[in-house]
Design an enzyme around this catalytic site. Structure first.
Site, PDB file in Angstrom:
ATOM      1  N   ASP A 192      37.109  19.313   8.479  1.00  0.00           N
ATOM      2  CA  ASP A 192      36.647  18.939   7.141  1.00  0.00           C
ATOM      3  C   ASP A 192      37.440  17.778   6.561  1.00  0.00           C
ATOM      4  OD1 ASP A 192      34.587  20.737   6.709  1.00  0.00           O
ATOM      5  OD2 ASP A 192      35.933  22.310   5.994  1.00  0.00           O
TER       6      ASP A 192
HETATM    7  C1  BGC Z   1      37.438  25.492   7.006  1.00  0.00           C
HETATM    8  C2  BGC Z   1      36.654  25.151   8.233  1.00  0.00           C
HETATM    9  C3  BGC Z   1      37.129  23.847   8.794  1.00  0.00           C
HETATM   10  C4  BGC Z   1      38.629  23.875   9.020  1.00  0.00           C
HETATM   11  C5  BGC Z   1      39.173  22.555   9.493  1.00  0.00           C
HETATM   12  C6  BGC Z   1      38.905  25.463   7.316  1.00  0.00           C
HETATM   13  O1  BGC Z   1      39.608  25.647   6.166  1.00  0.00           O
HETATM   14  O2  BGC Z   1      37.070  26.768   6.580  1.00  0.00           O
HETATM   15  O3  BGC Z   1      35.298  25.061   7.917  1.00  0.00           O
HETATM   16  O4  BGC Z   1      36.469  23.644   9.992  1.00  0.00           O
HETATM   17  O5  BGC Z   1      39.280  24.221   7.831  1.00  0.00           O
HETATM   18  O6  BGC Z   1      39.118  21.564   8.537  1.00  0.00           O
END
Ligand code: BGC
Length: 813
Positions: A487
């Protein structure tokens, strides 16, 4: 390394973690509730409850990041002469003669002893009931009569956890309560649009109560020394506005050796619009009375507790391993499966790191969580898939998150995370393989929850694949959109304004060129699954079409996604490489190594082996594999949030436990059992718990999302425990790829990948209407099944064909 202190230990027989020192390095929590009513509870009884949605239906108040940490919860104050204490040590912090907190499967038991009195509280949410039970047992272990003054305490939240913490000009005037016998009702906003209220009840006569916080606590006192408790005198206050609470006052006389139970109930009730009141201004309490009547004796409560325990017996009987290694067995048989269930229930909404107001359920998160619990509760997995797919758009894109109460897509965050659609295939395939229920593909599922737009679920899978194919960049690799799994890799954001959100800002969205190798790998893995599914369904043309797209993706990765020793991570907006030896920092990333090795792209050319070796060389450290290496030392405008974190934390070279399993699975597919195991054991909580409780800081019985990486100030320190995709991925990895018991359309595929040192082990696996007792003889081999004998007869290949009934399977490697 500093001297490591221990705060607790596993009790495998009872499936509990036993905390023996209340001053853990961080609150060590547990979750209560399985379906509608949920609670979080720390080892000192801190935490809160909510109905379905931690943001919109918060029942009790909690202040995150408080001083001291974890203040507020369900507290019992015991005044014994001049001494006031709590069974869970907090908030009074009176030194106890004995303290123990046992976190079990959906229950927590906290016991304290002081001056000859034992107070033990069992906390749980009964099955199918909207309440938290707190069964308090007081026992006089001294030789004299004890005259105790007992005060309970809960603080109401004004329902919406977000506005509860900000809109004080209104909030301080809306609070309303009713008191009837031993029950305190919280009915704020019930007079207008709400049709629900909460109550706090005890199954004994009370000698007083309080419902106004300041009257009970005192404006200049604290939870640690509420004035009513310190003086041993309730005020019988009736809250009007300000901050309503619920506190019962009970005088308890105990002869030597005598013990008494008190059942406290924190309940939640909804009424029909035309049945809200029994008299003007008086709430209709019929349902509350009925609920109370179901749990008003110790016997009834014990029965409800036994039902809860039986549920967990069943859930944990579906997959059980006996390897003789306690540390492995307890994670596989108890804690990993338990964490998967909790993660399923809560997605990423409410933990001690997720405030419950921030986000709803993630589209990708929920699909991944599914592989962690689909074997236990397939019908709920089915429903979850339909709910998720209903938030998709006609072009295959989807909302990144949705709210559990409304099941609607979340407009604040929107869509545009281009990996999201692929996860629907991942989740659905896992469901069908577990259950054999192909009928789910015929379910009619709307777009964006709009009635009239329904198409079959299969069609949703198809447009999910198409979404990737329709969004390829200049290297014919998938466009990343706002971000992919990571993200924080925001390659189309370009923000210099600290008030903008990295994930929703799209300053340069026109003609974006940023491409993702992570999505490329994910597309190949899920694309192969999709092709196999189409073949199974006799949709050969569709299978052909997608096979071509998969082949093209593999070719694109080989041509433009390989850096020589590892897979690239991405191309930025300007078409420059990310995760390449050419870069100054972050030369290699874990996500593309994980997905492209799982997809086995270029295995025949040695790419997989090289990539896995590079992970060991550059990413691995004492505590696991970091996300990227070296860490970013400065903010990079073109990369977004990832470079906003200091070195070694979160997505900037933290050990994201979530994606370590991807590489581990890559290792198992490559047959490298020793390496797979050593990566796995590094992030396996039971191994970490033995090594360093203080350094690790967070709960030693579950995985956390992130452990500080080798570039961090304090490598090995854990954060963001409980709600993480790590749970499901750890489960998927160990159950299917290491221990090698893999559900398939027509049966169970057996294909373990083990360290050379592995000895014989047995897995009991319930699968659809069958029960398999599978014994594996590794014979020092890391991979490769030589022979399988099913009920005394040899089986060709590695799939034991499904048939109902009990079966014995013997596997030689
Ligand atoms: C989120 C995921 C994401 C991951 C890496 C997590 O906090 O829930 O959806 O893929 O972080 O960024």
């Amino acid at each position: 390394m500093e001297q490591q202190k221990r705060y607790g230990h596993f009790d495998d027989q009872h499936r509990e973690y036993v905390i023996t020192d209340p001053q853990t390095p961080w609150p060590w929590i547990n979750y209560l509730g399985n379906e509608d009513f949920f609670s979080l509870i720390s080892n000192t009884a801190g935490g809160y409850s909510f109905y379905k949605d931690a943001k919109f239906r918060r029942i009790t108040r909690y202040r995150y990041n408080n001083v001291p940490m974890d203040n507020g919860g369900r507290y019992f104050y015991i005044k014994d002469g001049d001494t006031v204490w709590n069974p869970g040590w907090k908030p009074c912090k009176t030194p106890l003669d004995f303290y123990e907190c046992r976190h079990g499967m959906s229950y927590t038991r906290i016991t304290g002893k002081k001056n000859g009195v034992e107070a033990s509280v069992l906390f749980f949410v009964p099955l199918k009931k909207w309440c938290e039970v707190q069964k308090l047992t007081l026992k006089n272990e001294s030789n004299e009569v004890k005259n105790l003054k007992l005060f309970s305490f809960e603080e109401w939240c004004l329902w919406n956890a977000a506005t509860d913490m900000e809109n004080f000009q209104r909030n301080f005037s809306t609070g309303e309560v009713e008191i009837e016998g031993s029950t305190i009702y919280h009915k704020t906003e019930y007079r207008e649009r709400r049709n629900h209220y909460a109550f706090y009840h005890v199954n004994a006569p009370i000698q007083g109560f309080d419902t106004d916080r300041e009257t009970f606590v005192g404006l200049y006192n604290e939870f640690a020394d509420p004035q009513a408790v310190m003086e041993g005198k309730p005020r019988n206050s009736h809250a009007h506005g300000w901050s309503p609470i619920a506190s019962h006052y009970i005088e308890v006389a105990l002869k030597p050796g005598e013990s008494k139970d008190f059942v406290f109930l924190l309940g939640y009730i909804e009424n029909e619009q035309d049945e809200k009141f029994e008299a003007p201004q008086v709430i209709n309490k019929k349902k509350a009375h009925a609920l109370i009547a179901e749990l008003d004796t110790t016997e009834k409560v014990d029965k409800a507790f036994a039902e809860l325990c039986a549920l967990w017996d069943n859930l944990l009987n579906i997959y059980k391993v006996r390897t003789g290694n306690d540390k492995l067995d307890r994670m596989v048989n108890i804690w990993n499966q338990y964490q998967c269930m909790v993660t399923f229930n809560f997605s990423r909404s409410a933990s001690f790191f997720e405030s419950g107001v921030g986000r709803g359920m993630g589209f990708r998160d929920s699909n991944q969580d599914l592989v962690g619990f689909v074997h236990q509760i397939p019908p709920r997995a089915r429903q979850r898939i339909i709910d998720i797919a209903s938030t998709q758009f006609p072009d295959g894109g989807c909302y990144h998150q949705y709210q559990p109460l409304t099941k609607r897509g979340n407009n604040d965050i929107g869509g545009g995370f281009n990996d999201d659609p692929c996860w629907l295939i991942f989740g659905t395939v896992a469901y069908i393989k577990e259950t054999g229920d192909f009928s789910i593909l015929d379910e009619m599922v709307p777009f964006d929850n709009q009635p009239g737009t329904e198409v079959t679920l299969f069609e949703h899978l198809k447009i999910s694949m198409n979404h990737v194919i329709n969004n390829l960049g200049p290297h014919l690799l998938p466009l990343i959109g706002r971000a992919d799994w990571n993200d924080c890799l925001n390659l189309n954001c370009f923000s210099w304004d600290p008030n903008e959100s990295f994930q929703t800002t799209e300053n340069v969205s026109e003609g974006t060129k940023a491409e993702s190798l992570m999505i490329a790998g994910l597309f190949v893995v899920t694309g192969k699954d999709y092709v196999a599914l189409c073949r199974k369904l006799g949709k050969d043309d569709e299978a052909e079409r997608m096979q071509k797209a998969v082949d093209a993706m593999i070719a694109a990765v080989k041509k433009d996604g390989w850096d020589g020793e590892w897979y690239l991570r991405a191309y930025d907006f300007y078409g420059r490489k990310i995760g390449s030896n050419e870069n100054d920092e972050a030369k290699i990333f874990i996500e593309s190594q994980g997905w492209c090795t799982m997809a086995e792209i270029g295995a025949e050319d040695g790419m997989v082996a090289k990539s896995l070796d590079s992970c060991k060389k550059y990413l691995e450290c004492e505590h696991g594999m970091v996300l990227n290496n070296p860490a970013f030392s400065k903010y990079i405008y073109e990369y977004g949030e990832i470079s906003s974190y200091p070195e070694g934390y979160k997505e900037n070279a933290g050990i994201f436990c979530h994606n370590n399993p991807w590489v581990i699975i890559g290792e198992t597919l490559a047959g490298r059992g020793n390496d797979a195991w050593s990566h796995y054991a590094k992030i396996l909580p039971s191994y970490v718990e033995e090594k360093y409780q203080t350094l690790h800081k967070v709960e030693p019985y579950v995985n956390c999302q992130m452990v500080a990486g080798k570039d961090a100030f304090k490598p090995g320190e854990g954060k963001n425990s409980w709600l993480t995709g790590t749970a499901a991925w750890m489960w998927y990895t160990v159950s299917e790829f290491i221990l090698g018991i893999k559900p398939d359309y027509d049966g169970i595929r057996i294909d373990p990948c083990l360290p050379e040192t592995a000895t014989d082990y047995t897995v009991s696996r319930k699968f659809r209407e069958a029960e398999y007792e599978i014994t594996i003889h590794p014979n020092g081999s890391q991979k490769g099944v030589k022979s399988i004998v099913l009920d005394g007869k040899p089986v060709d290949g590695t799939v034991i064909p499904y048939s109902a009934g009990k079966h014995v399977v013997d596997v030689t490697m």
